[in-house]
Design a protein around this motif. Structure first.
Motif, mmCIF file in Angstrom:
data_model
loop_
_atom_site.group_PDB
_atom_site.id
_atom_site.type_symbol
_atom_site.label_atom_id
_atom_site.label_comp_id
_atom_site.label_asym_id
_atom_site.label_seq_id
_atom_site.Cartn_x
_atom_site.Cartn_y
_atom_site.Cartn_z
ATOM 1 N N ARG A 132 0.659 -1.371 -0.110
ATOM 2 C CA ARG A 132 0.003 0.169 -0.027
ATOM 3 C C ARG A 132 0.772 1.197 0.139
ATOM 4 N N ARG A 133 0.354 2.295 -0.348
ATOM 5 C CA ARG A 133 1.086 3.743 -0.511
ATOM 6 C C ARG A 133 1.602 3.985 0.992
ATOM 7 N N GLY A 134 2.748 4.242 1.095
ATOM 8 C CA GLY A 134 3.247 4.640 2.307
ATOM 9 C C GLY A 134 3.687 3.600 3.279
ATOM 10 N N LEU A 135 3.714 2.524 2.589
ATOM 11 C CA LEU A 135 4.064 1.146 3.508
ATOM 12 C C LEU A 135 5.300 0.584 2.757
ATOM 13 N N GLN A 136 6.442 0.417 3.472
ATOM 14 C CA GLN A 136 7.698 -0.364 2.817
ATOM 15 C C GLN A 136 8.045 -1.355 3.822
ATOM 16 N N VAL A 137 8.670 -2.609 3.083
ATOM 17 C CA VAL A 137 9.073 -3.645 4.313
ATOM 18 C C VAL A 137 10.665 -3.399 3.754
ATOM 19 N N GLU A 138 11.306 -4.086 4.793
ATOM 20 C CA GLU A 138 12.816 -4.228 4.845
ATOM 21 C C GLU A 138 12.860 -5.679 5.014
ATOM 22 N N MET A 139 13.892 -6.048 4.256
ATOM 23 C CA MET A 139 13.890 -7.502 4.338
ATOM 24 C C MET A 139 15.412 -7.963 3.912
ATOM 25 N N ARG A 140 15.948 -9.186 4.132
ATOM 26 C CA ARG A 140 17.295 -9.331 3.790
ATOM 27 C C ARG A 140 17.374 -9.997 2.418
ATOM 28 N N THR A 141 18.452 -9.275 1.593
ATOM 29 C CA THR A 141 18.451 -9.422 0.206
ATOM 30 C C THR A 141 18.335 -11.042 -0.281
ATOM 31 N N ALA A 142 18.960 -11.821 0.649
ATOM 32 C CA ALA A 142 19.176 -13.110 0.272
ATOM 33 C C ALA A 142 17.667 -13.907 0.333
ATOM 34 N N ASP A 143 16.792 -13.372 1.066
ATOM 35 C CA ASP A 143 15.404 -13.815 0.897
ATOM 36 C C ASP A 143 14.798 -13.439 -0.251
ATOM 37 N N LEU A 144 15.073 -12.413 -0.962
ATOM 38 C CA LEU A 144 14.235 -11.740 -2.002
ATOM 39 C C LEU A 144 14.328 -12.847 -3.141
ATOM 40 N N VAL A 145 15.234 -13.106 -3.755
ATOM 41 C CA VAL A 145 15.288 -14.014 -5.034
ATOM 42 C C VAL A 145 14.642 -15.287 -4.742
#
Length: 156
Positions: A132-145
């Motif tokens: 949603r607009r105005g909401l970001q999630v931070e996560m480990r790059t290793a989990d992304l792919v």
């Protein structure tokens, strides 16, 4: 904590650890990802933007650092297509179930192939739209792919 979105629920179901970051979304910002980076005080190279495109006849999701531009020629080549173009906002919203400015690569209505720019993976953690607009999630790059089953390629 913010109300759950399809994106945050998808991350929770997958067992991914993430941190939520809320900010005041500016609908008039020239570049939404850069506005999010500035509002959160995060390096724009770590804030990834989620774009929806068509490569040939296939709809694809593209994830790149917010301070970079997608090369449609490189995207087409990566997807095995002759050409690529960005989707119109209304079509991107219909396919993903999210509003432009709030499109996340996680929890989209229709699963599509995901391409991540190689430059997006140079940091230990990244920040992406949380659905949603105005909401970001931070996560480990290793989990992304792995979570997205993404193809990593030079797109910028």
């Amino acid at each position: 904590m913010a109300k759950g979105t399809p994106a945050t629920r998808a991350l929770e179901r997958a067992g991914i650890t993430f941190t939520l970051h809320e900010y005041d979304y500016d609908p008039d910002a020239a570049r939404i990802g850069l506005q999010a980076a500035e509002a959160l005080g995060v390096d724009p190279a770590r804030v990834l933007k989620t774009l929806m495109a068509r490569a040939g006849r296939e709809t694809v999701c593209v994830v790149v650092p917010s301070d970079r531009e997608v090369s449609l020629k490189r995207l087409a080549a990566a997807a095995g297509a002759k050409e690529a173009a960005m989707l119109p906002p209304a079509e991107a919203e219909r396919i993903t179930g999210y509003h432009v400015g709030g499109i996340s690569p996680f929890g989209q209505k229709k699963r599509v192939r995901v391409f991540i720019d190689r430059e997006a993976l140079t940091h230990p953690t990244v920040v992406l739209n949380g659905g949603r607009r105005g909401l970001q999630v931070e996560m480990r790059t290793a989990d992304l792919v792995g979570l997205l089953g993404a193809t990593v390629v030079a797109l910028t």
